[in-house]
Design a protein around this motif. Structure first.
Motif, PDB file in Angstrom:
ATOM      1  N   MET A 102       0.753  -1.193   0.131  1.00 41.55           N
ATOM      2  CA  MET A 102      -0.010  -0.179  -0.072  1.00 41.55           C
ATOM      3  C   MET A 102       0.809   1.476  -0.017  1.00 41.55           C
ATOM      4  SD  MET A 102      -1.589   0.385   3.800  1.00 41.55           S
ATOM      5  CE  MET A 102      -2.181  -1.431   4.116  1.00 41.55           C
ATOM      6  N   VAL A 103       2.041   1.202   0.637  1.00 43.22           N
ATOM      7  CA  VAL A 103       3.001   2.275   0.662  1.00 43.22           C
ATOM      8  C   VAL A 103       3.626   2.615  -0.634  1.00 43.22           C
ATOM      9  CG1 VAL A 103       4.885   3.366   1.819  1.00 43.22           C
ATOM     10  CG2 VAL A 103       3.318   1.918   3.165  1.00 43.22           C
ATOM     11  N   ARG A 104       3.958   1.540  -1.355  1.00 38.34           N
ATOM     12  CA  ARG A 104       4.646   1.505  -2.849  1.00 38.34           C
ATOM     13  C   ARG A 104       3.439   2.167  -3.527  1.00 38.34           C
ATOM     14  NH1 ARG A 104       7.288  -3.140  -0.466  1.00 38.34           N
ATOM     15  NH2 ARG A 104       5.689  -4.694  -1.371  1.00 38.34           N
ATOM     16  N   ASP A 105       2.320   1.518  -3.415  1.00 38.29           N
ATOM     17  CA  ASP A 105       1.261   2.121  -4.393  1.00 38.29           C
ATOM     18  C   ASP A 105       1.213   3.861  -4.311  1.00 38.29           C
ATOM     19  OD1 ASP A 105       0.864  -0.329  -5.442  1.00 38.29           O
ATOM     20  OD2 ASP A 105      -1.107  -0.601  -4.117  1.00 38.29           O
ATOM     21  N   LEU A 106       1.143   4.222  -2.900  1.00 31.13           N
ATOM     22  CA  LEU A 106       1.074   5.513  -2.486  1.00 31.13           C
ATOM     23  C   LEU A 106       2.257   6.339  -3.304  1.00 31.13           C
ATOM     24  CD1 LEU A 106      -0.607   7.580  -0.807  1.00 31.13           C
ATOM     25  CD2 LEU A 106       1.303   7.271   0.799  1.00 31.13           C
ATOM     26  N   VAL A 107       3.630   5.921  -3.278  1.00 27.18           N
ATOM     27  CA  VAL A 107       4.589   6.539  -3.791  1.00 27.18           C
ATOM     28  C   VAL A 107       4.589   6.530  -5.238  1.00 27.18           C
ATOM     29  CG1 VAL A 107       7.232   6.437  -3.868  1.00 27.18           C
ATOM     30  CG2 VAL A 107       6.050   5.857  -1.993  1.00 27.18           C
ATOM     31  N   GLU A 108       3.859   5.366  -5.986  1.00 29.22           N
ATOM     32  CA  GLU A 108       3.730   5.471  -7.358  1.00 29.22           C
ATOM     33  C   GLU A 108       2.751   6.609  -7.718  1.00 29.22           C
ATOM     34  OE1 GLU A 108       5.086   3.959  -9.898  1.00 29.22           O
ATOM     35  OE2 GLU A 108       5.884   2.220  -8.973  1.00 29.22           O
ATOM     36  N   GLN A 109       1.853   6.689  -6.956  1.00 33.47           N
ATOM     37  CA  GLN A 109       0.782   7.861  -7.109  1.00 33.47           C
ATOM     38  C   GLN A 109       1.535   9.347  -6.928  1.00 33.47           C
ATOM     39  OE1 GLN A 109      -2.420   8.187  -8.101  1.00 33.47           O
ATOM     40  NE2 GLN A 109      -2.586   5.662  -8.216  1.00 33.47           N
ATOM     41  N   SER A 110       2.367   9.398  -6.004  1.00 38.41           N
ATOM     42  CA  SER A 110       3.131  10.528  -5.847  1.00 38.41           C
ATOM     43  C   SER A 110       4.204  10.996  -6.897  1.00 38.41           C
ATOM     44  CB  SER A 110       3.819  10.453  -4.267  1.00 38.41           C
ATOM     45  OG  SER A 110       4.495  11.475  -3.943  1.00 38.41           O
ATOM     46  N   VAL A 111       4.621   9.948  -7.364  1.00 40.10           N
ATOM     47  CA  VAL A 111       5.536  10.242  -8.616  1.00 40.10           C
ATOM     48  C   VAL A 111       4.766  10.575  -9.708  1.00 40.10           C
ATOM     49  CG1 VAL A 111       7.157   8.854 -10.140  1.00 40.10           C
ATOM     50  CG2 VAL A 111       7.487   8.428  -7.643  1.00 40.10           C
ATOM     51  N   HIS A 112       3.616  10.021  -9.828  1.00 39.51           N
ATOM     52  CA  HIS A 112       2.717  10.622 -11.253  1.00 39.51           C
ATOM     53  C   HIS A 112       2.503  11.914 -10.891  1.00 39.51           C
ATOM     54  CE1 HIS A 112      -0.238  10.179 -14.210  1.00 39.51           C
ATOM     55  NE2 HIS A 112      -1.096  10.547 -13.482  1.00 39.51           N
ATOM     56  N   LEU A 113       1.987  12.165  -9.830  1.00 39.50           N
ATOM     57  CA  LEU A 113       1.586  13.847  -9.648  1.00 39.50           C
ATOM     58  C   LEU A 113       2.526  14.750  -9.691  1.00 39.50           C
ATOM     59  CD1 LEU A 113      -0.657  13.587  -6.182  1.00 39.50           C
ATOM     60  CD2 LEU A 113      -1.308  14.373  -8.498  1.00 39.50           C
ATOM     61  N   VAL A 305       0.974   1.623  10.217  1.00 34.05           N
ATOM     62  CA  VAL A 305      -0.251   2.614  10.601  1.00 34.05           C
ATOM     63  C   VAL A 305       0.617   3.363  11.564  1.00 34.05           C
ATOM     64  CG1 VAL A 305      -2.187   3.166  11.486  1.00 34.05           C
ATOM     65  CG2 VAL A 305      -2.095   1.411   9.886  1.00 34.05           C
ATOM     66  N   GLU A 306       1.613   2.837  12.571  1.00 38.75           N
ATOM     67  CA  GLU A 306       2.154   3.735  13.723  1.00 38.75           C
ATOM     68  C   GLU A 306       3.189   4.487  13.237  1.00 38.75           C
ATOM     69  OE1 GLU A 306       4.276   0.001  15.773  1.00 38.75           O
ATOM     70  OE2 GLU A 306       2.751   1.250  16.848  1.00 38.75           O
ATOM     71  N   GLY A 307       3.775   4.209  12.049  1.00 42.45           N
ATOM     72  CA  GLY A 307       4.990   4.858  11.446  1.00 42.45           C
ATOM     73  C   GLY A 307       6.320   3.688  11.263  1.00 42.45           C
ATOM     74  N   SER A 308       6.733   3.570  10.174  1.00 47.17           N
ATOM     75  CA  SER A 308       7.714   2.738   9.872  1.00 47.17           C
ATOM     76  C   SER A 308       8.418   3.076   8.764  1.00 47.17           C
ATOM     77  CB  SER A 308       7.354   1.167  10.005  1.00 47.17           C
ATOM     78  OG  SER A 308       6.518   0.822   8.677  1.00 47.17           O
ATOM     79  N   ALA A 309       9.730   2.696   8.336  1.00 47.83           N
ATOM     80  CA  ALA A 309      10.377   3.035   6.776  1.00 47.83           C
ATOM     81  C   ALA A 309      10.152   1.778   6.085  1.00 47.83           C
ATOM     82  CB  ALA A 309      11.909   3.101   7.367  1.00 47.83           C
ATOM     83  N   VAL A 310       9.747   1.926   5.210  1.00 49.93           N
ATOM     84  CA  VAL A 310       9.277   1.158   3.918  1.00 49.93           C
ATOM     85  C   VAL A 310      10.213   1.393   2.541  1.00 49.93           C
ATOM     86  CG1 VAL A 310       7.318  -0.024   2.311  1.00 49.93           C
ATOM     87  CG2 VAL A 310       6.830   0.924   4.808  1.00 49.93           C
ATOM     88  N   ASN A 311      10.979   0.238   2.281  1.00 47.87           N
ATOM     89  CA  ASN A 311      11.671   0.364   1.114  1.00 47.87           C
ATOM     90  C   ASN A 311      10.947   0.038  -0.181  1.00 47.87           C
ATOM     91  OD1 ASN A 311      14.052   0.544  -0.471  1.00 47.87           O
ATOM     92  ND2 ASN A 311      14.237  -1.740  -0.467  1.00 47.87           N
ATOM     93  N   THR A 312      11.026   1.102  -0.971  1.00 47.88           N
ATOM     94  CA  THR A 312      10.572   1.263  -2.487  1.00 47.88           C
ATOM     95  C   THR A 312      11.405   1.451  -3.453  1.00 47.88           C
ATOM     96  OG1 THR A 312      10.199   3.555  -2.511  1.00 47.88           O
ATOM     97  CG2 THR A 312       8.281   2.597  -1.429  1.00 47.88           C
ATOM     98  N   LYS A 313      11.221   1.384  -4.849  1.00 54.00           N
ATOM     99  CA  LYS A 313      12.067   1.253  -5.688  1.00 54.00           C
ATOM    100  C   LYS A 313      12.526   2.682  -5.943  1.00 54.00           C
ATOM    101  CE  LYS A 313       9.153   1.495  -9.929  1.00 54.00           C
ATOM    102  NZ  LYS A 313       8.763   1.060 -11.234  1.00 54.00           N
ATOM    103  N   TYR A 314      11.874   3.716  -5.403  1.00 59.07           N
ATOM    104  CA  TYR A 314      12.266   4.951  -5.516  1.00 59.07           C
ATOM    105  C   TYR A 314      12.896   5.498  -4.332  1.00 59.07           C
ATOM    106  CZ  TYR A 314       8.759   4.922  -8.945  1.00 59.07           C
ATOM    107  OH  TYR A 314       7.915   4.724 -10.216  1.00 59.07           O
ATOM    108  N   GLY A 315      12.916   4.671  -3.071  1.00 56.05           N
ATOM    109  CA  GLY A 315      13.692   5.102  -1.738  1.00 56.05           C
ATOM    110  C   GLY A 315      13.060   4.680  -0.913  1.00 56.05           C
ATOM    111  N   VAL A 316      13.595   4.907   0.439  1.00 63.32           N
ATOM    112  CA  VAL A 316      13.007   4.410   1.666  1.00 63.32           C
ATOM    113  C   VAL A 316      11.784   5.828   2.184  1.00 63.32           C
ATOM    114  CG1 VAL A 316      13.265   4.371   4.164  1.00 63.32           C
ATOM    115  CG2 VAL A 316      14.891   3.423   2.635  1.00 63.32           C
ATOM    116  N   VAL A 317      10.859   5.175   2.371  1.00 62.99           N
ATOM    117  CA  VAL A 317       9.508   6.226   2.560  1.00 62.99           C
ATOM    118  C   VAL A 317       9.244   6.049   4.225  1.00 62.99           C
ATOM    119  CG1 VAL A 317       7.011   6.926   2.111  1.00 62.99           C
ATOM    120  CG2 VAL A 317       8.562   6.074   0.301  1.00 62.99           C
TER     121      VAL A 317
END
Length: 465
Positions: A102-113, A305-317
């Protein structure tokens, strides 16, 4: 960002009112949550990092506007938004890491914006470069041993040219004018375009590699492949679109896009978790069976939900300041059936009201995207006028509300069923029988006549498989 900062809670609610009828309490709470994010960004002291968003739990039956409120809120804020079904994480084969999708999907949307904003900023410059490329194909520039002299702006194009270079330049100017006027859009030209270098990779290590690593591996291998081009013969209008994309990508720095996108997702991102009641475990049941899996999914959701670092192909979120909005009908289970730790991460609970007959009537009249306006637009496309009188709208609302009460309450979605049943015959007859410039007036009598069978058969519908 300046435009978002000017949005007050009242203005946010006013924007939501254009599309969603009723549910004042839910609108107020999401408006406050959005404004609090803007306030946090304006805080200058060190406490800014410690101000976390108040996540919201929306409770209400289907079709009352839970998803629509979250989706419209994201559009108002121009924020990256992703919607996930909590129940999909209970499927066989899903493990803890997949909740991070879900976080990776969010970053994809962000990159698109961010990419859209950057592309818009360089579009004029890119269009000029595309024009030169097309002119070079139509009229190749004259090669000379020395320098080429450009034609002065005040030169008379009808006078005799002094050299081949000047003749070439004048011809280019004439063609440039024709290109801008669209006179040559249908002419075919041959252009070089980049070939697709994407590489398909099968499952590695029995499928234990996660999505982010797989995407990164594909990008790395694609980057190592030699860049190939291929020739395509297109009309100038189509070639302009293809070349514009290439020129825009050359002018936009993708590393800058990634940095801004991650920052936007971390500070403005909204994740909507739907059907959260489907992973709640009934307290009365003993352990074992699917309930164990559901509780496991809740525990997997908890760190996100409480906050953590998630690794995505664009970097850590970092998800510390992402706003989470969860929603569920909670017909079978209760919010208290969620594990206490997850309940604590959704401190604001809002109960959405069931829709009344009056609400149905307003839904058909007031929103910008009202169902009546959608059908009018469909008929307008065939040059047929469709109109509803007030009594007809009241009758449609009454029948939809009645069926919801006696069969199954599916909220505003019932209006789609009723309107489709009412207008399908007309949609079938246009334009063969009902010709252009005709007018259809929907009256109370017509509604009663056409929907009579729908009301009569409602009791039998539950026995039909």
């Amino acid at each position: 960002m300046n435009q978002i900062e000017s949005l007050t809670p009242r203005q946010i609610v006013a924007e939501l009112d254009k599309y969603i009828i009723g549910q004042k309490e839910a609108k107020r709470n999401v408006a406050i949550a959005l404004r609090n994010r803007i306030r946090r960004m304006m805080v200058k002291s060190e406490i800014q990092k410690d101000i976390v968003p108040n996540n919201i739990l929306l409770i209400g039956s289907t079709g009352v506007g839970k998803t629509e409120i979250a989706r419209r809120l994201a559009k108002v804020a121009n924020a990256p938004f992703t919607k996930v079904e909590a129940s999909k994480f209970t499927e066989v084969g899903y493990v803890g890491r997949d909740v991070e999708s879900m976080v990776r999907d969010l970053v994809e949307q962000s990159v698109h914006l961010v990419r859209e904003i950057k592309n818009e900023a360089v579009k004029v410059k890119a269009a000029e470069a595309v024009e030169e490329v097309i002119l070079d194909i139509l009229i190749p520039p004259v090669k000379s041993a020395g320098f080429t002299r450009s034609v002065p702006a005040n030169t008379d194009l009808e006078s005799e040219p002094d050299s081949d270079a000047e003749l070439n330049e004048r011809t280019r100017e004439r063609f440039r004018e024709k290109l801008r006027n669209g006179e040559m859009d249908d002419r075919k030209i041959e252009i070089n375009v980049k070939a697709n270098n994407s590489v398909g990779i099968g499952m590695i290590g029995n499928g234990m590699i996660d999505d982010a690593s797989m995407a990164g591996l594909q990008d790395m291998i694609s980057g190592m492949m030699p860049k190939k081009t291929k020739k395509r013969k297109l009309s100038i209008a189509e070639a302009r679109k293809v070349l514009l994309e290439e020129e825009v990508s050359k002018l936009v720095d993708f590393d800058e896009v990634k940095e801004e996108a991650i920052k936007l997702a971390e500070n403005n991102g909204i994740i909507f978790i739907d059907e959260i009641d489907k992973i709640a475990t009934k307290s009365s049941k003993g352990g074992g069976g699917p309930d164990v899996s559901r509780e496991g999914v809740q525990r997997d959701l908890l760190p996100i939900v409480e906050g953590s670092a998630v690794n995505t192909k664009y970097g850590v979120v970092n998800t510390d300041h992402v706003l989470f909005i969860a929603a569920g009908a909670f017909h079978v289970s209760k919010p208290s059936d969620l594990i206490p730790e997850l309940q604590g991460r959704f401190p604001i609970r809002v109960e959405l009201q069931s829709l009344t007959q009056e609400d149905f009537s307003r839904i058909l009249r007031e929103p910008k995207n009202a169902l009546t306006k959608q059908y009018q637009a469909l008929f307008d496309a065939e040059q047929v006028s469709l109109e509803f009188n007030d009594e007809a709208i009241e009758e449609i609302s009454r029948i939809a509300f009645l069926i919801n009460q006696e069969v199954e309450n599916i909220g505003a979605r019932r209006l789609h069923t009723v309107m489709s049943h009412l207008l399908n015959d007309f949609l079938f007859e246009v334009p063969d029988v009902i010709e252009a410039n005709s007018k259809i007036m929907v009256t109370k009598e017509m509604v009663a006549d056409r929907l009579n069978t729908l009301v009569k058969n409602r009791d039998l519908s539950q026995y039909i498989l």
